[in-house]
Design a protein around this motif. Structure first.
Motif, short mmCIF file in Angstrom:
data_model
loop_
_atom_site.label_atom_id
_atom_site.label_comp_id
_atom_site.label_asym_id
_atom_site.label_seq_id
_atom_site.Cartn_x
_atom_site.Cartn_y
_atom_site.Cartn_z
N GLY A 1 55.79 55.60 49.38
CA GLY A 1 55.48 56.59 48.55
C GLY A 1 55.18 55.58 47.04
O GLY A 1 54.23 54.92 47.12
N HIS A 2 55.87 56.19 46.02
CA HIS A 2 55.71 55.56 44.81
C HIS A 2 55.98 54.21 44.75
O HIS A 2 57.22 53.81 44.74
N CYS A 3 55.01 53.14 44.72
CA CYS A 3 55.79 52.02 44.96
C CYS A 3 55.32 50.59 44.21
O CYS A 3 55.50 49.60 44.35
N ASN A 4 54.32 51.04 43.18
CA ASN A 4 53.99 49.99 42.10
C ASN A 4 53.60 48.58 42.70
O ASN A 4 54.26 47.56 42.48
N VAL A 5 52.39 48.84 43.12
CA VAL A 5 51.72 47.45 43.91
C VAL A 5 50.33 47.14 43.02
O VAL A 5 49.96 48.06 42.98
N GLN A 6 50.26 46.08 42.62
CA GLN A 6 49.09 45.40 41.82
C GLN A 6 48.39 44.49 42.99
O GLN A 6 49.09 43.76 43.52
N LEU A 7 47.32 44.91 43.58
CA LEU A 7 46.51 44.00 44.27
C LEU A 7 45.40 43.50 43.87
O LEU A 7 44.38 44.07 43.40
N LEU A 8 45.42 42.11 43.53
CA LEU A 8 44.41 41.39 42.77
C LEU A 8 43.64 40.45 43.97
O LEU A 8 44.05 39.87 44.59
N ARG A 9 42.17 40.67 44.08
CA ARG A 9 41.44 39.73 44.92
C ARG A 9 40.84 38.77 44.06
O ARG A 9 39.93 39.14 43.02
N LEU A 10 40.90 37.60 44.28
CA LEU A 10 39.92 36.59 43.42
C LEU A 10 38.82 36.56 44.22
O LEU A 10 38.53 36.87 45.52
N SER A 11 37.76 35.96 43.58
CA SER A 11 36.45 36.03 44.06
C SER A 11 36.07 35.03 45.15
O SER A 11 35.19 35.26 45.84
N ARG A 12 36.97 33.99 45.24
CA ARG A 12 36.86 33.25 46.62
C ARG A 12 38.23 32.41 46.43
O ARG A 12 39.14 32.84 45.49
N ASN A 13 38.28 31.38 47.27
CA ASN A 13 39.68 30.68 47.35
C ASN A 13 39.83 29.66 46.08
O ASN A 13 38.95 28.80 46.00
N PHE A 14 40.60 29.86 45.34
CA PHE A 14 40.76 29.07 44.31
C PHE A 14 42.30 28.11 44.47
O PHE A 14 42.40 27.22 43.45
N GLY A 15 42.81 28.53 45.36
CA GLY A 15 43.97 27.39 45.40
C GLY A 15 45.22 28.48 44.70
O GLY A 15 45.28 28.90 44.08
N LYS A 16 46.39 27.84 45.46
CA LYS A 16 47.69 28.61 45.29
C LYS A 16 48.17 28.48 43.78
O LYS A 16 48.45 29.42 43.34
N GLU A 17 47.65 27.39 43.22
CA GLU A 17 48.34 27.21 41.75
C GLU A 17 47.52 28.32 40.76
O GLU A 17 47.84 29.01 40.18
N GLN B 1 36.10 23.52 30.87
CA GLN B 1 36.42 24.46 30.39
C GLN B 1 36.39 25.65 31.22
O GLN B 1 36.07 26.88 30.58
N ARG B 2 36.11 25.55 32.47
CA ARG B 2 35.79 26.70 33.36
C ARG B 2 37.03 27.55 33.35
O ARG B 2 38.21 27.14 33.46
N PRO B 3 36.82 28.97 33.54
CA PRO B 3 38.08 29.75 34.06
C PRO B 3 38.90 29.21 35.12
O PRO B 3 38.23 28.47 36.13
N LEU B 4 40.27 29.40 35.39
CA LEU B 4 40.89 29.08 36.52
C LEU B 4 40.68 29.69 37.86
O LEU B 4 40.65 29.25 38.57
N TYR B 5 40.18 30.95 37.62
CA TYR B 5 40.01 31.71 38.61
C TYR B 5 38.98 32.82 38.29
O TYR B 5 39.11 33.28 36.95
N LEU B 6 38.30 33.68 39.02
CA LEU B 6 37.89 34.88 38.86
C LEU B 6 38.25 36.11 39.88
O LEU B 6 38.50 35.91 40.93
N LEU B 7 38.25 37.24 38.99
CA LEU B 7 38.76 38.58 39.56
C LEU B 7 37.94 38.91 40.34
O LEU B 7 36.56 39.04 39.86
N ASP B 8 37.70 39.25 41.67
CA ASP B 8 36.68 40.37 42.24
C ASP B 8 37.03 41.65 42.23
O ASP B 8 36.31 42.67 41.63
N GLU B 9 38.57 41.98 42.51
CA GLU B 9 38.70 43.42 42.58
C GLU B 9 40.36 43.41 42.07
O GLU B 9 41.15 42.82 42.66
#
Ligand code: UDP
Ligand code: MG
Length: 327
Positions: free
Chosen positions: A63-79, A301-309
Motif C-alpha cells: 500500500g502506502h510505501c514511500n519509494v523513490q526509484l531513480l534510474r540512471l541513464s547508464r551504469n555509472f558505478g556504485k559510488e 567537470q562532468r556531472p557524476l551521473y545522469l538521471l533517466d527516470e
C-alpha cells in the motif's frame, strides 16, 4: 537536540532484482518497528533486469510505501549511484546499504538507536571477513595500511558504505565537489561524531559480486590517488636512492680504475642497470600519470551521473507531496 524522526534508506543496485524482492519487505518490516517516517530510495545503476517491476509489486503489496526509484541513464558505478541516492533522499537521517542482501536489514534498529542517541554517523562494521578469501582479506588489509599512514583521519578497514548519516553529514558530503568519489575515504574525511555497530555480512542472496578483481584494483587506485600523495613521495624517494647508488658505484669504478687500471669490462652490469633504470622510470611515470589522469577527470567537470527516470512516491520531509511521476 533536533528531531530525528524521518529516515531515508538509499540502495544502489545493478541487476539485483531477485535480491531486492527479498530485501524490500525485510526493510519495511524493520522500519515499521522503529516508529519513524521513512522512505526507500532505490537507484537503478543502469541495470537491465526487472527491478522496476519488483519495486512496483512491493509498493502494491504494502500500500502506502514511500519509494523513490531513480534510474540512471547508464551504469555509472556504485559510488555515483550512491551519490544520486543521497541527493534525492529527504530524511533527517539517511542509511546507505547494498541491495544484494549482504547488509542485513535486521541491524537497522541498532543503527537508528545510535543515531537518535546523538551520533551523526553510525557505521556498520564487519564482525568478520569469513565470506572473503584469505588472500583478498589480506590484500585489503595491506591497502588500508598503505592508505592510512599518510593521513590525519582513519579510514577503518572493516567499515564499508553500510552506515547511517545524519542530515548535516549528508549535506556536507553533497557539498564536496570532487568527481573521484571514494566514498569510504570521503566519509572518514568528513569526521563528525561517529559510532559503530558490528554486523555479520550474509552471503549474497542472489547473483554475483559486481566487483571483480579488475574493478577492485580500479577502486583501490582511485582510493590511493584521491587520498594519498604517498606514491608520489615514493617516486622521489626511489629517485634519490638510485642517484645515491649511482654516485657510490661511480666512485667505486673510479677507485678501481686508479688502483687496478681499466679492464673495459662490465657491459653486463651496464645493460642490466639500464634495463632496471628504464623500468623504474616508466613505473614512476605511470604513478605520476595516474594522478594526472585524476586531475584531468576533475578538470572536465562532468556531472557524476545522469538521471533517466524518476518515479517518486515518497511523501516524507516536505509534508504530503502526493504522488508524482517525472519521465
Ligand atoms: N552496484 C551498483 N553499481 C555498480 C556495481 C555495483 O550499483 O556498478 C551495487 C550492487 O548492485 C550492490 C552494491 O553496489 O547493491 C554492492 O555491490 P556488490 O555486492 O557487487 O559488491 P561486493 O559486496 O562484492 O563488494
Ligand atoms: Mg555485495
Amino acid at each position: 537536540m533536533k528531531q530525528r524522526n524521518t529516515l531515508s534508506v538509499v540502495i544502489p543496485v545493478l541487476n539485483e532484482a531477485d535480491a531486492m524482492a527479498l530485501l524490500l519487505p525485510q526493510l519495511a518490516q524493520q522500519l515499521h518497528r522503529c516508529r519513524l517516517e521513512w522512505e526507500i530510495v532505490v537507484v537503478d545503476d543502469g541495470g537491465t533486469d526487472a527491478l522496476a517491476d519488483v519495486v512496483h509489486a512491493f509498493e502494491h503489496r504494502h500500500g502506502h510505501c514511500n519509494v523513490q526509484l531513480l534510474r540512471l541513464s547508464r551504469n555509472f558505478g556504485k559510488e555515483a549511484a550512491l551519490s544520486a541516492g543521497l541527493a534525492a533522499a529527504r530524511g533527517e537521517g539517511v542509511v546507505c546499504m547494498d541491495g544484494d542482501g549482504q547488509h542485513p536489514a535486521a541491524i537497522l534498529p541498532a543503527l537508528i538507536a545510535q543515531w537518535q542517541a546523538g551520533n551523526d554517523m553510525v557505521v556498520a562494521t564487519l564482525a568478520s571477513r569469513e565470506h572473503e578469501s584469505p588472500l583478498l582479506a589480506w590484500t585489503k588489509r595491506c591497502f588500508y595500511a598503505f592508505l592510512q599512514s599518510s593521513e590525519r583521519f582513519r579510514i577503518p578497514p572493516d567499515a564499508g558504505d553500510f552506515r547511517l548519516l545524519d542530515r548535516r553529514v549528508v549535506n556536507a558530503l553533497l557539498q564536496l565537489p570532487e568527481r573521484s568519489r571514494f566514498m569510504k575515504g570521503l566519509f572518514a574525511w568528513l569526521g563528525y561524531r561517529t559510532a559503530t555497530v558490528k554486523f555479520e555480512a550474509a552471503p549474497r542472496s542472489a547473483g554475483r559480486s559486481k566487483f571483480r578483481l579488475r574493478q577492485l584494483f580500479g577502486l583501490a587506485t582511485l582510493g590511493i590517488t584521491a587520498f594519498s600523495l604517498r606514491p608520489l613521495r615514493m617516486v622521489s624517494g626511489a629517485g634519490a636512492l638510485i642517484s645515491l647508488a649511482a654516485v657510490a658505484y661511480g666512485a667505486y669504478i673510479a677507485i678501481e680504475t686508479l688502483v687496478e687500471g681499466n679492464h673495459v669490462s662490465g657491459w653486463a652490469t651496464l645493460a642490466s642497470g639500464m634495463m632496471l633504470l628504464s623500468g623504474i622510470q616508466l613505473l614512476c611515470l605511470g604513478v605520476i600519470a595516474e594522478y594526472l589522469g585524476r586531475i584531468y577527470e576533475e578538470a572536465k567537470q562532468r556531472p557524476l551521473y545522469l538521471l533517466d527516470e524518476v518515479t517518486d512516491h515518497s511523501v516524507i520531509g516536505a509534508g504530503a507531496r502526493g504522488k508524482q511521476v517525472h519521465g
